[in-house]
Design a protein around this motif. Structure first.
Motif, PDB file in Angstrom:
ATOM      1  N   ARG C 216       0.816  -1.212   0.000  1.00 29.25           N
ATOM      2  CA  ARG C 216       0.000   0.000   0.000  1.00 29.25           C
ATOM      3  C   ARG C 216       0.856   1.271   0.000  1.00 29.25           C
ATOM      4  O   ARG C 216       1.759   1.423   0.818  1.00 29.25           O
ATOM      5  CB  ARG C 216      -0.931   0.000   1.216  1.00 29.25           C
ATOM      6  N   ARG C 217       0.517   2.185  -0.911  1.00 30.15           N
ATOM      7  CA  ARG C 217       1.240   3.458  -1.054  1.00 30.15           C
ATOM      8  C   ARG C 217       2.750   3.254  -1.193  1.00 30.15           C
ATOM      9  O   ARG C 217       3.542   4.086  -0.758  1.00 30.15           O
ATOM     10  CB  ARG C 217       0.980   4.364   0.158  1.00 30.15           C
ATOM     11  N   HIS C 218       3.099   2.110  -1.795  1.00 32.42           N
ATOM     12  CA  HIS C 218       4.510   1.768  -1.884  1.00 32.42           C
ATOM     13  C   HIS C 218       4.839   1.302  -3.302  1.00 32.42           C
ATOM     14  O   HIS C 218       5.611   1.957  -3.992  1.00 32.42           O
ATOM     15  CB  HIS C 218       4.794   0.685  -0.822  1.00 32.42           C
TER      16      HIS C 218
ATOM     17  N   VAL D 161       1.616  21.578   0.793  1.00 28.76           N
ATOM     18  CA  VAL D 161       1.106  20.256   0.425  1.00 28.76           C
ATOM     19  C   VAL D 161       1.638  19.269   1.459  1.00 28.76           C
ATOM     20  O   VAL D 161       2.847  19.202   1.688  1.00 28.76           O
ATOM     21  CB  VAL D 161       1.593  19.833  -0.985  1.00 28.76           C
ATOM     22  N   ALA D 162       0.722  18.519   2.079  1.00 29.95           N
ATOM     23  CA  ALA D 162       1.140  17.492   3.036  1.00 29.95           C
ATOM     24  C   ALA D 162       1.193  16.150   2.322  1.00 29.95           C
ATOM     25  O   ALA D 162       0.238  15.763   1.658  1.00 29.95           O
ATOM     26  CB  ALA D 162       0.151  17.428   4.195  1.00 29.95           C
ATOM     27  N   ILE D 163       2.318  15.470   2.448  1.00 32.85           N
ATOM     28  CA  ILE D 163       2.442  14.136   1.848  1.00 32.85           C
ATOM     29  C   ILE D 163       2.862  13.180   2.953  1.00 32.85           C
ATOM     30  O   ILE D 163       3.897  13.372   3.595  1.00 32.85           O
ATOM     31  CB  ILE D 163       3.450  14.154   0.682  1.00 32.85           C
ATOM     32  N   GLU D 164       2.034  12.155   3.151  1.00 34.32           N
ATOM     33  CA  GLU D 164       2.218  11.301   4.319  1.00 34.32           C
ATOM     34  C   GLU D 164       1.847   9.866   3.962  1.00 34.32           C
ATOM     35  O   GLU D 164       0.861   9.623   3.259  1.00 34.32           O
ATOM     36  CB  GLU D 164       1.275  11.796   5.435  1.00 34.32           C
ATOM     37  N   GLY D 165       2.645   8.932   4.472  1.00 27.13           N
ATOM     38  CA  GLY D 165       2.254   7.528   4.344  1.00 27.13           C
ATOM     39  C   GLY D 165       2.788   6.829   3.108  1.00 27.13           C
ATOM     40  O   GLY D 165       2.427   5.681   2.853  1.00 27.13           O
ATOM     41  N   HIS D 178       7.767   5.235   6.074  1.00 32.30           N
ATOM     42  CA  HIS D 178       6.714   5.803   5.234  1.00 32.30           C
ATOM     43  C   HIS D 178       5.700   6.585   6.066  1.00 32.30           C
ATOM     44  O   HIS D 178       4.887   7.319   5.517  1.00 32.30           O
ATOM     45  CB  HIS D 178       6.012   4.682   4.469  1.00 32.30           C
ATOM     46  N   LEU D 179       5.736   6.409   7.380  1.00 31.11           N
ATOM     47  CA  LEU D 179       4.779   7.120   8.242  1.00 31.11           C
ATOM     48  C   LEU D 179       5.131   8.601   8.351  1.00 31.11           C
ATOM     49  O   LEU D 179       4.353   9.407   8.858  1.00 31.11           O
ATOM     50  CB  LEU D 179       4.740   6.473   9.627  1.00 31.11           C
ATOM     51  N   HIS D 180       6.317   8.950   7.908  1.00 27.00           N
ATOM     52  CA  HIS D 180       6.767  10.350   7.890  1.00 27.00           C
ATOM     53  C   HIS D 180       5.719  11.241   7.215  1.00 27.00           C
ATOM     54  O   HIS D 180       5.103  10.864   6.221  1.00 27.00           O
ATOM     55  CB  HIS D 180       8.091  10.424   7.136  1.00 27.00           C
ATOM     56  N   TRP D 183       5.810  18.145   4.974  1.00 27.66           N
ATOM     57  CA  TRP D 183       5.054  19.353   4.660  1.00 27.66           C
ATOM     58  C   TRP D 183       5.887  20.158   3.665  1.00 27.66           C
ATOM     59  O   TRP D 183       7.004  20.577   3.976  1.00 27.66           O
ATOM     60  CB  TRP D 183       4.789  20.170   5.916  1.00 27.66           C
ATOM     61  N   ILE D 184       5.348  20.341   2.469  1.00 28.71           N
ATOM     62  CA  ILE D 184       6.044  21.130   1.456  1.00 28.71           C
ATOM     63  C   ILE D 184       5.385  22.497   1.421  1.00 28.71           C
ATOM     64  O   ILE D 184       4.289  22.654   0.878  1.00 28.71           O
ATOM     65  CB  ILE D 184       5.961  20.464   0.064  1.00 28.71           C
TER      66      ILE D 184
END
Lengths: 254, 254, 254, 254
Positions: C216-218, D161-165, D178-180, D183-184
């Motif tokens: 997932r998301r990978h 833009v938040a990118i997470e997971g 990946h849990l990081h 925040w851009i």
């Protein structure tokens, strides 16, 4: 004939590599053919299961109208007699090998691009022959693009995709204005090649001006007077299908 | 003049190949030109019906302001007299060949990239000449991209596409801030080249600051002081049109 | 064994470069492996943190089933004794180096493609070994494409992506009709490699006919009897995921 | 120093060409820099107005922390004294040329890739210096991609833009899971470079863990310990922005 075949084989792999690079022949999908002789019909065609990005000219096969391989080696050895055969009345199918046994459980035999013999002509060879007989082009190209797949799916109920009003249409043979309306019929996909060839015959008869058709959730078939024109038709139709798909997405919503 | 023409022809095919690779000149679509002489006007232009990914310098044609081919061979043979013509008062149209007969049923004659003579200049040559006369650039490029086609379609009612607030706009000649608002007029497509050239003249007069226009469902025309700038304008405008199209898709829905 | 390894390493970097060019291995993401020996298991694998577009054959590592590096130099120096080891009963882990210390704060050590030793095998090596043991393929490829990422996200709740009715499915080993329904399970991503390897084992047991799975998301994991087939599976599955994603976008809205 | 500069210049053009091929530096947009010396700061940077697909190493400029060009020729002629300057106390700004006059009406001077001198450093050089001083990386890359432009636009109100997971996040320096959540920040675009440099300083101070920022409707800035890492960050962030954009489109509708 052999020289011509060698030139055609070289052109086929060159076009195949270019279309693979654009992502229209991924994963050994798609196939290309070009007429070598008209009377009797023989055509050069890409082998089944080959990576179109790494195709070698030696992998291109020569087949007759029954999709049987014509042995190039025999042709060369019997060069003299072959000429006599062509000149005389004996049927060239004497030169035809037995078709390689199909393995229904393995439609993509691991030929390996280095392991060049014995290749098997594309499973869809009968569709190429059907188009050649119905329309008389010099070359047929079948691509699998994402947009052709998407459009063949979302327009299933209409039975085809109508493309009208685009300048790019003028790239299709015989079209001289963007006002042209091209109807690209969608044919249900099937693994029964003789039945599919029959359906294609009917559709081509029903739409005598069509330059192409889509196999549903499968891909695009188009053709041209020579390989150059067939390649041009691929580029034009793939462009128009992508444009139609993106316009559809751009005006989505209620 | 021949040396300059050879350099320009070489640059034209190099730019054409790059734009074809990006998918902006698929299926023999699009055309490129660059000024060779200003007084009287002569320009190097791509031939009709050529695959822009396989263009050879020998296919590039030299035409005058009436879109008549200027015979390079004659120019070379008459090198001395040609210089005298330029120096003297005789009109260079003496050097002009009769334009090749157009076949309305076959807008893409199978030139074959190897079969180099006699090529026919792009059918849209009068549009290039119209732009050269109205704006005086050194080069004109016409591309057919999917996004230009999509945008020219979904913005038809507005009569143009407004692009404002993007840094990329600064790549357009004379623009020094992203606050610039570029109006890209959309002109109805037509197969009547003289009429279309007239419309283009009117639109260029109406929008004196426009760097480009779209032919509806056809493609983008832009230009620059030289081929380098025209190519930069293509990249910038195609980028902005794609961005505008994707933003539109990203905020679709109610 | 060294010759075979050299050939495999060369094939791995060739495939890796091609997939990087398509944007499926950006930013040092993804990894590829191919079996060198079955008994005991040894595999060639791409190093951690390498730019797949600039990979050199010398960077490819040989590891055992515990993901420990097998020293190529030792193998060469002890060529004779190595053969004796293989022939005799002594365990080849005698040839195994200590694994390089992982630095949790720096999962992408700046190897530099020129600074070839000592590389560290991909952090996801245990997942490759798990697949090799569960399914017995000859090669495993893991890509990070935008569409695989998007699909693994929007189909999370269903636990997988169902792809059915597409001709392209026939490119998957053993699939002979487009009517095939491929279920691509989605597995929750994790940084705990042994735990993730266990989950993969369970999922592979639960879906014995699956040709691939998504983290997932990978990204996508797929495999094949050899590297050629694994690459074909990548192209087919990435194509199908893109098509599925675009169809979803094309029919979005209420 | 000259040898190092030559190597860095060569790496810069290699990376620039690759990013241009992906469409992230179209139309002379974007710029790249890499530190040559830390004390005092000097950096190699791409020139203003250059086509990044045709950049030559000779076009790369050496500038100081005030964005003044350091004369390479002088450096070579005064090789001995230059070393003495570095060793001694005299300020290297003695070696600095007057900056070339900016022409506000023509931000893309037609340098021509062949016409190599005198180039002007990128107009955004002060932004590179600001990042180098605030964060101390070895290289800074600024790209203009369609997706960065789209995302910077549709997320304006959120200010970033938040990118997470996403696994791909692990490619960012120091990120191990990946849990990081990355925040851009989105910074309003401006043509006032000193003011924009100040804003960037504030934003970098406010978000000490950010690996990048977006200039609104302009593009992405990221950096790395060396050019290799900066390039990796570009690939990762462009991938994540594209994925975020496509997910947004895939779940559009009410």
């Amino acid at each position: 004939m052999s020289d011509t075949f060698a030139q055609i084989a070289s052109s086929l792999i060159s076009v195949a590599r270019g279309l693979h690079a654009r992502g229209w022949l991924l994963g050994t999908s798609g196939n290309l053919s070009a007429v070598v002789d008209r009377q009797p019909l023989s055509l050069a065609i890409t082998p089944s299961g080959a990576d179109k990005g790494e195709l070698a000219a030696a992998q291109i096969l020569l087949i007759d109208e029954h999709c049987k391989c014509i042995d190039q080696a025999t042709l060369k050895l019997d060069n003299e007699s072959a000429r006599r055969v062509t000149a005389g009345a004996s049927h060239p199918s004497q030169l035809v090998q037995e078709d390689l046994q199909l393995d229904p459980d393995d439609p993509q035999p691991e030929l390996g691009n280095a392991q060049l013999v014995p290749g098997k002509p594309s499973d869809e060879s009968p569709l190429h022959v059907a188009i050649l007989k119905a329309r008389g082009p010099g070359a047929v190209i079948h691509t699998h693009s994402v947009w052709a797949t998407v459009l063949s799916d979302v327009h299933t109920l209409e039975g085809g995709v109508a493309i009208e009003g685009y300048e790019m249409l003028k790239g299709l043979h015989g079209v001289s204005t963007h006002l042209h309306r091209e109807w690209i019929p969608i044919i249900d996909n099937s693994q029964d090649m003789p039945a599919l060839a029959n359906t294609i015959n009917e559709v081509l008869a029903q739409y005598p001006f069509a330059h192409a058709f889509l196999l549903r959730r499968h891909g695009l078939y188009t053709w041209g007077r020579d390989l150059k024109e067939a390649k041009r038709h691929v580029e034009i139709l793939e462009f128009l299908l992508e444009a139609a798909g993106r316009i559809r997405s751009s005006i989505c919503g209620p």
